[in-house]
Motif scaffolding. Sequence first.
Motif, short mmCIF file in Angstrom:
data_model
loop_
_atom_site.label_atom_id
_atom_site.label_comp_id
_atom_site.label_asym_id
_atom_site.label_seq_id
_atom_site.Cartn_x
_atom_site.Cartn_y
_atom_site.Cartn_z
N UNK A 195 20.09 9.34 -13.89
CA UNK A 195 20.36 7.89 -13.40
C UNK A 195 19.64 7.54 -12.06
N UNK A 196 19.96 8.27 -11.23
CA UNK A 196 19.34 7.93 -9.90
C UNK A 196 17.66 7.74 -9.96
N UNK A 197 17.15 8.86 -10.53
CA UNK A 197 15.66 8.62 -10.93
C UNK A 197 15.14 7.59 -11.63
N UNK A 198 15.91 7.26 -12.65
CA UNK A 198 15.70 5.98 -13.35
C UNK A 198 15.86 4.72 -12.79
N UNK A 199 17.07 4.49 -12.15
CA UNK A 199 17.24 3.41 -10.99
C UNK A 199 16.14 3.36 -10.08
N UNK A 200 15.99 4.13 -9.42
CA UNK A 200 15.07 4.22 -8.14
C UNK A 200 13.85 3.94 -8.74
N UNK A 201 13.31 4.24 -10.05
CA UNK A 201 12.04 3.96 -10.44
C UNK A 201 11.97 2.46 -10.90
N UNK A 202 12.88 1.97 -11.35
CA UNK A 202 12.91 0.61 -12.12
C UNK A 202 13.07 -0.28 -11.17
N UNK A 203 13.98 -0.10 -9.96
CA UNK A 203 14.07 -1.17 -8.95
C UNK A 203 13.01 -1.06 -7.95
N UNK A 204 12.23 0.01 -7.84
CA UNK A 204 10.98 0.06 -7.13
C UNK A 204 9.90 -0.66 -8.01
N UNK A 205 9.67 -0.59 -9.30
CA UNK A 205 8.81 -1.38 -10.00
C UNK A 205 9.14 -2.76 -9.73
N UNK A 206 10.52 -3.12 -10.08
CA UNK A 206 10.88 -4.62 -10.07
C UNK A 206 10.65 -5.16 -8.85
N UNK A 207 10.86 -4.64 -7.98
CA UNK A 207 10.74 -5.10 -6.52
C UNK A 207 9.28 -5.21 -6.03
N UNK A 208 8.37 -4.46 -6.54
CA UNK A 208 6.95 -4.38 -6.17
C UNK A 208 6.39 -5.29 -6.89
N UNK A 209 6.64 -5.53 -8.26
CA UNK A 209 6.28 -6.70 -9.04
C UNK A 209 6.47 -8.09 -8.44
N UNK A 210 7.78 -8.23 -7.78
CA UNK A 210 8.11 -9.53 -7.11
C UNK A 210 7.53 -9.66 -5.95
N UNK A 211 7.32 -8.82 -5.01
CA UNK A 211 7.21 -8.78 -3.78
C UNK A 211 5.74 -8.41 -3.16
N UNK A 212 5.32 -7.51 -4.05
CA UNK A 212 3.75 -6.92 -3.61
C UNK A 212 2.64 -7.94 -3.20
#
Length: 162
Positions: A76-93
């Motif tokens: 769960x830790x790895x999945x949530x870290x991966x999903x939120x990183x991808x989501x935030x980079x999609x929005x903010x990069x």
Amino acid sequence: MGLEKEKSDTSIIMDEDEFNRSIEPILSKKGKVYTAEPDRDPNDINAHLKVGFEDVIAEPLSSHSFDRVWIGSHAVFELVKFIFYRLLTTLLAVPMAFLLGLVFGVLSCIHIWLVMPLIHSFMMLLPSIQVVWRSLTDMFIRPLFHSMGKSLSSIQVRTTEN
């Protein structure tokens, strides 16, 4: 039941040759060849961000949860870290790249066209300013302090006890 001596770890192991064989027909249709993913941090700038599950959550030997809980929380830790990183980079990069590009472009322009010419101009002027400053100190400050030194050198201080 939480008293196991061995540390269990879950991972999916796929041989690189098997991975290449399995997607080779897909890539050959498009005319592309599989290449290794480039290193996006070659200078290791973000070494402090290489945080794993064990760096954040660690159970000492005296208290262990069930192995399935540990494995599930790790997943769960790895999945949530991966999903939120991808989501935030999609929005903010893209907006952050735009802003940082703007900032570094302005700073580079200021440094190249203002700061360095001023520094080089001052460096060219310094020898002549040094000559003028030395002349002024030799004419005004040196005689003043020389006379003050001569007049104050004749003062003697003695301490007496009553």
